[in-house]
Scaffold this motif. Structure first.
Motif, PDB file in Angstrom:
ATOM      1  N   LEU A 110       0.817  -1.269  -0.088  1.00  0.00           N
ATOM      2  CA  LEU A 110       0.108   0.083   0.023  1.00  0.00           C
ATOM      3  C   LEU A 110       0.967   1.212   0.048  1.00  0.00           C
ATOM      4  CD1 LEU A 110      -2.455  -1.233   2.881  1.00  0.00           C
ATOM      5  CD2 LEU A 110      -2.726  -1.543   0.186  1.00  0.00           C
ATOM      6  N   GLU A 112       0.911   5.668   0.160  1.00  0.00           N
ATOM      7  CA  GLU A 112       0.118   7.104   0.160  1.00  0.00           C
ATOM      8  C   GLU A 112       1.039   8.134   0.271  1.00  0.00           C
ATOM      9  OE1 GLU A 112      -1.623   7.583   3.911  1.00  0.00           O
ATOM     10  OE2 GLU A 112      -0.094   6.528   5.196  1.00  0.00           O
ATOM     11  N   GLN A 123       0.022   7.606 -13.139  1.00  0.00           N
ATOM     12  CA  GLN A 123      -0.256   6.838 -11.893  1.00  0.00           C
ATOM     13  C   GLN A 123       0.902   6.120 -11.525  1.00  0.00           C
ATOM     14  OE1 GLN A 123      -3.231   7.388 -10.082  1.00  0.00           O
ATOM     15  NE2 GLN A 123      -3.335   8.891 -11.407  1.00  0.00           N
ATOM     16  N   PHE A 140     -10.230  -4.624  -1.151  1.00  0.00           N
ATOM     17  CA  PHE A 140      -9.993  -3.582  -1.797  1.00  0.00           C
ATOM     18  C   PHE A 140     -11.454  -2.623  -2.480  1.00  0.00           C
ATOM     19  CE2 PHE A 140      -6.034  -5.865  -1.605  1.00  0.00           C
ATOM     20  CZ  PHE A 140      -5.112  -4.818  -1.082  1.00  0.00           C
ATOM     21  N   ASP A 143     -11.741   3.854  -6.216  1.00  0.00           N
ATOM     22  CA  ASP A 143     -12.149   5.168  -6.007  1.00  0.00           C
ATOM     23  C   ASP A 143     -12.778   6.047  -7.064  1.00  0.00           C
ATOM     24  OD1 ASP A 143     -10.034   5.903  -7.438  1.00  0.00           O
ATOM     25  OD2 ASP A 143      -8.825   6.784  -6.111  1.00  0.00           O
ATOM     26  N   VAL A 149      -7.873   1.077  -4.222  1.00  0.00           N
ATOM     27  CA  VAL A 149      -7.496   1.257  -2.991  1.00  0.00           C
ATOM     28  C   VAL A 149      -8.095   0.514  -1.879  1.00  0.00           C
ATOM     29  CG1 VAL A 149      -7.347   3.611  -3.709  1.00  0.00           C
ATOM     30  CG2 VAL A 149      -9.426   2.692  -2.552  1.00  0.00           C
ATOM     31  N   ASN A 150      -7.499   0.652  -0.524  1.00  0.00           N
ATOM     32  CA  ASN A 150      -8.038  -0.026   0.425  1.00  0.00           C
ATOM     33  C   ASN A 150      -9.078   0.669   1.429  1.00  0.00           C
ATOM     34  OD1 ASN A 150      -6.561   1.760   2.070  1.00  0.00           O
ATOM     35  ND2 ASN A 150      -5.579   0.121   3.450  1.00  0.00           N
ATOM     36  N   GLY A 153      -8.176   4.314   1.748  1.00  0.00           N
ATOM     37  CA  GLY A 153      -7.824   5.253   0.861  1.00  0.00           C
ATOM     38  C   GLY A 153      -6.289   5.161   0.284  1.00  0.00           C
ATOM     39  N   LYS A 154      -5.614   4.051   0.777  1.00  0.00           N
ATOM     40  CA  LYS A 154      -4.097   3.994   0.287  1.00  0.00           C
ATOM     41  C   LYS A 154      -4.252   3.080  -1.083  1.00  0.00           C
ATOM     42  CE  LYS A 154      -2.295   3.778   5.044  1.00  0.00           C
ATOM     43  NZ  LYS A 154      -1.374   3.068   6.200  1.00  0.00           N
ATOM     44  N   TYR A 155      -3.433   3.564  -1.888  1.00  0.00           N
ATOM     45  CA  TYR A 155      -3.303   2.816  -3.240  1.00  0.00           C
ATOM     46  C   TYR A 155      -2.609   1.451  -3.090  1.00  0.00           C
ATOM     47  CZ  TYR A 155      -4.340   7.495  -5.111  1.00  0.00           C
ATOM     48  OH  TYR A 155      -5.080   8.511  -5.434  1.00  0.00           O
ATOM     49  N   ILE A 168      -0.108   2.856  -9.795  1.00  0.00           N
ATOM     50  CA  ILE A 168      -1.505   2.429  -9.227  1.00  0.00           C
ATOM     51  C   ILE A 168      -2.311   1.904 -10.667  1.00  0.00           C
ATOM     52  CG2 ILE A 168      -3.347   3.478  -8.588  1.00  0.00           C
ATOM     53  CD1 ILE A 168      -1.748   5.900  -7.500  1.00  0.00           C
ATOM     54  N   THR A 170      -5.389   1.181 -12.631  1.00  0.00           N
ATOM     55  CA  THR A 170      -6.825   1.981 -12.701  1.00  0.00           C
ATOM     56  C   THR A 170      -7.743   1.279 -13.526  1.00  0.00           C
ATOM     57  OG1 THR A 170      -5.565   4.181 -12.153  1.00  0.00           O
ATOM     58  CG2 THR A 170      -7.880   4.217 -13.178  1.00  0.00           C
TER      59      THR A 170
END
Length: 295
Positions: A110, A112, A123, A140, A143, A149-150, A153-155, A168, A170
């Motif tokens: 993760l 942030e 990303q 997960f 967003d 994210v978890n 909000g951590k990627y 990240i 997406t």
């Protein structure tokens, strides 16, 4: 004062710590990816009444007296370690595509950080500049930008399709459906019905996972005793390769706490605590008898 009284106090402190650890284990029996703790004890320093002696040798070279063992009185016990046990937890099926579990070693990564560390256009992530943490909890979410994210909000870190660095993953808003394979590959079907690949979820694996430090939120942070640091894409592993476990979509890894074991340990810790309180009360009765000699 009697040494036994202070030994009883040290024993009470140790068993209190053990009860605290057991209570935390039971409280997290249904926490996703939780790893139970274990308390070990060790004896404290001992007071030497007389040291060891070797055999006494006479003038003729023969032993005239045998050796003596040391005489020592222990001064109680103390907590030796509080370990984190990284054994596999049971798998619970959820049939939700963004619920991921690992069958074997490895941890999700993760990240942030601000926009200067995470490029909002492509990303990508510079893992050396962001705050990274590691988890076995695979619940997960997506967003508003479609990033995985978890619940904080951590990627979720992986390798985006077409990129040569960590980043990240997406999923576009226009995707009709998506799926995650056992090797972490994230596939989706675009608006035209054509299959596309969004990227691949990558894992971290440590030679000593017990060296990681719990930071709450089902997450761990890196310490120097865990093994090699995660600094770039070359340090990220593909699920099912290099000693990591396979990734299972639609399931979650539950806590590895065994309630039967925990309650048994709680009973033994309770009895140990009670036994040490009896040491204190017995020592107090002896001291009272000594005081009463004055009467």
């Amino acid at each position: 004062m009697l040494r036994s009284m202070y030994s009883g106090i040290s024993g009470m402190k140790g068993f209190q710590t053990k009860l605290d650890t057991i209570g935390n284990n039971i409280a997290n029996v249904n926490t996703y990816g939780f790893k139970k703790g274990r308390v070990t004890f060790q004896d404290m320093m001992s007071q030497t009444m007389s040291g060891a002696q070797g055999p006494t040798v006479g003038a003729g070279g023969d032993n005239v007296r045998g050796g003596l063992n040391p005489s020592q009185v222990g001064l109680g016990s103390q907590v030796g370690s509080i370990d984190t046990i990284h054994t596999q937890g049971n798998r619970q099926t959820t049939n939700r595509p963004l619920d991921l579990s690992l069958e074997g070693d490895g941890m999700f990564i993760l990240a942030e950080g601000g926009t200067e560390e995470i490029d909002p256009e492509v990303q990508t992530i510079n893992l050396q500049n962001v705050n990274t943490s590691f988890t076995r909890a695979g619940n997960f979410y997506l967003d508003s930008d479609g990033a995985i994210v978890n619940n904080e909000g951590k990627y979720l870190v992986g390798q985006p399709e077409g990129e040569e660095s960590a980043g990240i993953i997406t999923i576009p808003d226009t995707a009709q459906s998506f799926s995650i394979q056992t090797d972490g590959s994230v596939n989706y079907v675009d608006e035209n019905g054509d299959p596309q690949m969004a990227g691949q979820v990558r894992l971290a694996n440590f030679s000593n996972p017990s060296g990681l430090e719990k930071i709450g939120g089902n997450s761990f942070q890196y310490t120097e005793n865990a093994g090699a640091a995660i600094e770039g894409l070359d340090d990220l592993l593909v699920a099912g390769q290099d000693g990591t476990g396979q990734m299972v979509s639609g399931a979650l890894e539950m806590s590895n706490v065994d309630l039967a074991e925990s309650f048994t340990e709680m009973i033994t810790a309770q009895r140990g605590f009670q036994a040490n309180t009896r040491i204190i009360t017995t020592s107090d009765e002896i001291l009272q008898e000594l005081v009463n000699l004055k009467r």
